[in-house]
Design an enzyme around this catalytic site. Structure first.
Site, PDB file in Angstrom:
ATOM      1  N   HIS A  44       0.859  -1.187   0.000  1.00 40.79           N
ATOM      2  CA  HIS A  44       0.000   0.000   0.000  1.00 40.79           C
ATOM      3  C   HIS A  44       0.893   1.234   0.000  1.00 40.79           C
ATOM      4  CE1 HIS A  44      -3.814  -1.989   1.890  1.00 40.79           C
ATOM      5  NE2 HIS A  44      -3.286  -2.733   0.929  1.00 40.79           N
ATOM      6  N   GLU A  46       0.882   3.849   1.801  1.00 43.65           N
ATOM      7  CA  GLU A  46       1.319   4.256   3.146  1.00 43.65           C
ATOM      8  C   GLU A  46       2.496   3.419   3.636  1.00 43.65           C
ATOM      9  OE1 GLU A  46      -3.327   4.383   3.348  1.00 43.65           O
ATOM     10  OE2 GLU A  46      -1.787   3.302   2.219  1.00 43.65           O
ATOM     11  N   CYS A  74      -6.309   1.899   5.826  1.00 42.79           N
ATOM     12  CA  CYS A  74      -6.915   0.644   6.278  1.00 42.79           C
ATOM     13  C   CYS A  74      -6.330   0.269   7.637  1.00 42.79           C
ATOM     14  CB  CYS A  74      -6.638  -0.458   5.252  1.00 42.79           C
ATOM     15  SG  CYS A  74      -4.908  -1.012   5.222  1.00 42.79           S
ATOM     16  N   CYS A  77      -2.450  -0.282   7.546  1.00 44.60           N
ATOM     17  CA  CYS A  77      -1.676   0.950   7.405  1.00 44.60           C
ATOM     18  C   CYS A  77      -1.789   1.830   8.643  1.00 44.60           C
ATOM     19  CB  CYS A  77      -2.116   1.693   6.162  1.00 44.60           C
ATOM     20  SG  CYS A  77      -1.707   0.799   4.635  1.00 44.60           S
TER      21      CYS A  77
END
Length: 142
Positions: A44, A46, A74, A77
């Site tokens: 991801h 992040e 999410c 993260c």
């Protein structure tokens, strides 16, 4: 910068999320989702920003940093942001199905954890949300 990264992710067939990690008003890491490209569910934007920030700063503690991201993080993260000791999170669109910075969960400000982040939500929200909606509409149309 995060929105530009999200647009690049869109063009690469990735869920269009971009992130920028900043310290002392200077970008440390400018990233986008790369799950499909890397074949990695944890790639991801992040997480990649935290990894790059750690490499640049020489450690995993990222105190004094702010993460700008186009979609509310999410749970994975959000947990990583807490563990990395990021000071501030600024995000665009809320994620009612999986957001962990106040919408569905609130991991980043959970008083039971050892660190909490300052959160600013809704920055460029319409543009961020519109890009995500367009991406998923195109996926459904295929």
């Amino acid at each position: 910068m995060a929105l530009l990264q999200a647009r690049e992710a869109f063009l690469c067939g990735e869920v269009p999320i971009g992130a920028v990690l900043v310290k002392d008003n200077a970008p440390l890491a400018v990233t986008r989702n790369r799950c499909e490209e890397l074949g990695d569910a944890t790639a991801h934007a992040e997480i990649l920003a935290l990894q790059e920030g750690g490499r640049i700063l020489g450690g995993w503690r990222l105190s004094g940093t702010t993460l700008y991201v186009t979609l509310e993080p999410c749970p994975m993260c959000a947990g990583a942001l807490v563990q990395a000791r990021v000071d501030r999170l600024v995000y665009g669109a809320a994620d009612p199905k999986g957001g962990a910075a106040g919408t569905l969960y609130d991991i980043v400000q959970d008083g039971r954890l050892n660190h909490r982040l300052e959160v600013t939500a809704g920055i460029l929200e319409e543009k961020c949300a519109r890009l995500l909606q367009k991406f998923f509409q195109q996926r459904r149309d295929r």
